[in-house]
Design a protein around this motif. Structure first.
Motif, short mmCIF file in Angstrom:
data_model
loop_
_atom_site.label_atom_id
_atom_site.label_comp_id
_atom_site.label_asym_id
_atom_site.label_seq_id
_atom_site.Cartn_x
_atom_site.Cartn_y
_atom_site.Cartn_z
N GLY A 207 0.80 -1.22 0.00
CA GLY A 207 0.00 0.00 0.00
C GLY A 207 0.83 1.27 0.00
N THR A 208 2.11 1.15 0.34
CA THR A 208 3.00 2.30 0.29
C THR A 208 3.23 2.73 -1.16
OG1 THR A 208 4.13 1.62 2.31
CG2 THR A 208 5.31 3.14 0.88
N VAL A 209 3.23 4.03 -1.38
CA VAL A 209 3.53 4.58 -2.70
C VAL A 209 4.95 5.15 -2.67
CG1 VAL A 209 2.93 6.32 -4.43
CG2 VAL A 209 1.12 5.08 -3.20
N TYR A 210 5.77 4.70 -3.62
CA TYR A 210 7.12 5.22 -3.74
C TYR A 210 7.14 6.30 -4.81
CZ TYR A 210 8.41 1.17 -0.98
OH TYR A 210 8.50 0.24 0.02
N VAL A 211 7.77 7.42 -4.48
CA VAL A 211 7.85 8.57 -5.37
C VAL A 211 9.31 8.87 -5.64
CG1 VAL A 211 7.12 10.96 -5.74
CG2 VAL A 211 5.78 9.48 -4.20
N TYR A 215 14.75 16.25 -8.83
CA TYR A 215 15.83 17.17 -8.48
C TYR A 215 16.79 16.60 -7.45
CZ TYR A 215 12.79 20.55 -10.84
OH TYR A 215 12.00 21.20 -11.75
N SER A 216 16.28 15.99 -6.40
CA SER A 216 17.15 15.47 -5.35
C SER A 216 17.58 14.03 -5.61
CB SER A 216 16.45 15.56 -3.99
OG SER A 216 15.28 14.77 -3.96
N VAL A 217 17.00 13.38 -6.61
CA VAL A 217 17.31 11.99 -6.99
C VAL A 217 17.21 11.08 -5.76
CG1 VAL A 217 18.82 10.51 -8.36
CG2 VAL A 217 18.86 12.98 -8.72
N GLU A 218 16.03 11.07 -5.18
CA GLU A 218 15.73 10.24 -4.03
C GLU A 218 14.47 9.43 -4.29
OE1 GLU A 218 17.10 12.71 -0.15
OE2 GLU A 218 15.52 13.66 -1.33
N VAL A 219 14.15 8.55 -3.35
CA VAL A 219 12.87 7.85 -3.36
C VAL A 219 12.18 8.13 -2.04
CG1 VAL A 219 11.68 5.64 -3.55
CG2 VAL A 219 13.77 6.03 -4.86
N ALA A 220 10.97 8.69 -2.12
CA ALA A 220 10.17 8.97 -0.94
C ALA A 220 9.11 7.89 -0.78
CB ALA A 220 9.51 10.35 -1.06
N ALA A 221 8.93 7.42 0.44
CA ALA A 221 7.89 6.44 0.76
C ALA A 221 6.71 7.18 1.39
CB ALA A 221 8.42 5.38 1.71
N VAL A 222 5.56 7.10 0.73
CA VAL A 222 4.35 7.77 1.21
C VAL A 222 3.38 6.68 1.66
CG1 VAL A 222 2.46 9.32 0.58
CG2 VAL A 222 4.75 9.70 -0.36
N ARG A 223 3.08 6.66 2.93
CA ARG A 223 2.31 5.57 3.54
C ARG A 223 0.89 6.03 3.86
NH1 ARG A 223 4.95 4.04 8.92
NH2 ARG A 223 4.20 6.14 9.40
N THR A 229 -5.57 8.95 5.00
CA THR A 229 -4.66 9.98 4.53
C THR A 229 -3.26 9.39 4.35
OG1 THR A 229 -4.08 10.68 6.77
CG2 THR A 229 -5.94 11.80 5.71
N TYR A 230 -2.52 10.02 3.48
CA TYR A 230 -1.14 9.59 3.23
C TYR A 230 -0.17 10.54 3.93
CZ TYR A 230 -2.56 6.13 -0.23
OH TYR A 230 -3.10 5.02 -0.85
N GLU A 231 0.94 9.98 4.41
CA GLU A 231 1.98 10.77 5.06
C GLU A 231 3.34 10.33 4.56
OE1 GLU A 231 1.79 10.66 9.28
OE2 GLU A 231 -0.17 11.67 9.40
N LEU A 232 4.28 11.25 4.56
CA LEU A 232 5.65 10.94 4.19
C LEU A 232 6.28 10.12 5.31
CD1 LEU A 232 8.08 11.32 2.27
CD2 LEU A 232 8.61 13.42 3.52
N ALA A 233 6.71 8.88 4.99
CA ALA A 233 7.27 7.98 6.00
C ALA A 233 8.79 7.93 5.95
CB ALA A 233 6.70 6.58 5.83
N ALA A 234 9.37 8.13 4.77
CA ALA A 234 10.83 8.04 4.63
C ALA A 234 11.23 8.63 3.29
CB ALA A 234 11.30 6.58 4.72
N ALA A 235 12.50 9.00 3.19
CA ALA A 235 13.08 9.44 1.93
C ALA A 235 14.56 9.08 1.95
CB ALA A 235 12.90 10.94 1.71
N ILE A 281 8.15 -0.16 3.64
CA ILE A 281 8.48 1.25 3.82
C ILE A 281 9.98 1.49 3.64
CG2 ILE A 281 8.50 3.20 5.43
CD1 ILE A 281 5.95 2.05 6.65
N GLY A 282 10.78 0.72 4.36
CA GLY A 282 12.21 0.92 4.30
C GLY A 282 12.79 0.61 2.94
N LEU A 283 13.77 1.40 2.53
CA LEU A 283 14.46 1.23 1.25
C LEU A 283 15.96 1.36 1.49
CD1 LEU A 283 12.20 3.61 -0.82
CD2 LEU A 283 12.48 1.21 -1.36
N GLU A 284 16.74 0.55 0.78
CA GLU A 284 18.18 0.63 0.90
C GLU A 284 18.81 0.43 -0.46
OE1 GLU A 284 21.92 -1.35 3.37
OE2 GLU A 284 19.84 -1.93 3.82
N PRO A 285 19.64 1.41 -0.92
CA PRO A 285 20.32 1.23 -2.20
C PRO A 285 21.20 -0.01 -2.19
CG PRO A 285 20.50 3.50 -1.43
CD PRO A 285 19.95 2.70 -0.29
N ARG A 286 21.11 -0.83 -3.25
CA ARG A 286 21.86 -2.08 -3.33
C ARG A 286 22.86 -2.13 -4.47
NH1 ARG A 286 22.25 -4.26 1.44
NH2 ARG A 286 20.28 -5.03 2.31
N GLY A 287 22.74 -1.23 -5.41
CA GLY A 287 23.68 -1.25 -6.53
C GLY A 287 23.16 -0.41 -7.68
#
Length: 347
Positions: A207-211, A215-223, A229-235, A281-287
């Motif tokens: 159900g989490t939406v990844y955005v 500009y910042s070249v990130e991934v935001a997790a919107v839960r 309602t949706y809230e920003l959970a991580a970036a 929710i959690g994300l970690e760059p792997r390669g």
């Protein structure tokens, strides 16, 4: 085509946007990752983004420079024909998405911030247009560095019937309610960090939406919270090595099992792989790997393969995905096609 091949529609930029495409191209991908050109499905001016009707052989395409949206009907195995007249849209209409119930499509306009809903007939034809621009306030937003124009960039259909859109200029994710006959009505919005530039979205099975942010070249997790309602959970950064000067985030796509997220980065021309935590929710760059070309505008993940549309090098390339690590291996296949901007499985 054999049963071991898939048809892929490829949107493009054409001469009106200084591109080398001619319209919507048809590509074939086989089980070994080899890509071939089937030909031009239909001539069109900068059909830079495409969407399929959920049940009918109808495709919708924006004309980014022409400020229109148009329906096309499939005719034959790999051909399209215009289905009705073009409908007016906004400045630099850059994205279109279809409602899973086939009731409407939504177009988002980078140039003026408009979010436009078009209702559909039973045969998939566009029948009406309703703009949510007034509710979006497309003109400016207060910011420390002055006014910023609205840049509506993409939309995502949520399972409960609501619609989520990104505003790259205002650093917002907006949620809308669909009201038949009236269009989209504001529900609520999620504020992302200033200057991040939310671009495209992918919904995880949790159900989490990844955005991904341009500009910042990130991934935001919107839960989504219990009240809907949706809230920003991580970036997190899309890459463990960080963004470089001139980089810009492009597309985000998830593996079918939801274990990995793939983010294209234009500039340094790479595909970044992030592992998704079990909580969704959690994300970690792997390669990360080179994209196999120049300016990876869009990519598609399907059946163990990654297909990358390299706008700058006029090609689409394929990578085999490691089922354990999620990392791409290749390129395995390549096909030339003018200024590809978006890939969509036809079937």
């Amino acid at each position: 085509m054999t049963t071991h091949e898939s048809l892929i529609w490829a949107g493009s930029y054409t001469a009106d946007r200084n591109g080398h495409g001619k319209g919507i191209a048809a590509l074939s991908a086989d089980d070994d990752g080899q890509l071939t050109s089937v030909g031009l499905a239909v001539e069109a001016n900068s059909p830079s983004f495409l969407a399929l009707h959920p049940t009918l052989p109808v495709l919708y395409a924006v004309a980014e420079e022409g400020k229109t949206v148009r329906a096309y009907r499939r005719s034959g195995a790999a051909n399209l024909e215009a289905f009705g007249d073009p409908w007016p849209a906004g400045e630099a209409t850059c994205h279109v998405a279809a409602d899973p119930q086939g009731r409407f499509i939504v177009a988002t306009c980078w140039g003026d911030g408009q979010v436009i809903l078009y209702e559909l007939d039973d045969d998939g034809a566009i029948t009406s247009r309703g703009s949510a621009a007034a509710a979006v306030d497309p003109h400016s937003a207060a910011a420390p560095d002055g006014e910023r124009p609205s840049r509506a960039h993409s939309s995502l259909m949520l399972p409960d019937g609501r619609v989520m859109t990104t505003d790259l200029g205002h650093d917002l994710v907006r949620v809308w309610r669909f009201v038949p006959g009236e269009g989209l009505k504001p529900d609520h919005q999620v504020v992302l960090p200033l200057g991040s530039g939310p671009r495209h979205m992918a919904r995880h099975r949790s159900g989490t939406v990844y955005v991904d942010t341009e500009y910042s070249v990130e991934v935001a997790a919107v839960r989504m919270e219990p009240d809907g309602t949706y809230e920003l959970a991580a970036a997190v950064p899309a890459s463990a090595t960080g963004a470089k000067d001139g980089d810009a985030g492009a597309e985000i796509a998830l593996s079918p099992d939801g274990r990995f997220a793939y983010v294209g980065v234009r500039g340094t021309n790479r595909i970044c792989v992030l592992e998704v935590a079990s909580d969704g929710i959690g994300l970690e760059p792997r390669g990360e790997v080179p994209c196999g070309g120049e300016w990876p505008r869009h990519h598609l993940v399907r059946e163990g393969w990654l297909y990358v549309a390299n706008e700058g090098s006029d090609d689409v390339v394929s990578f085999r995905l490691d089922p354990e690590t999620g990392l791409p291996d290749g390129p395995v296949g390549r096909v030339e096609t003018g200024s590809p901007s978006m890939l969509l499985v036809a079937d």
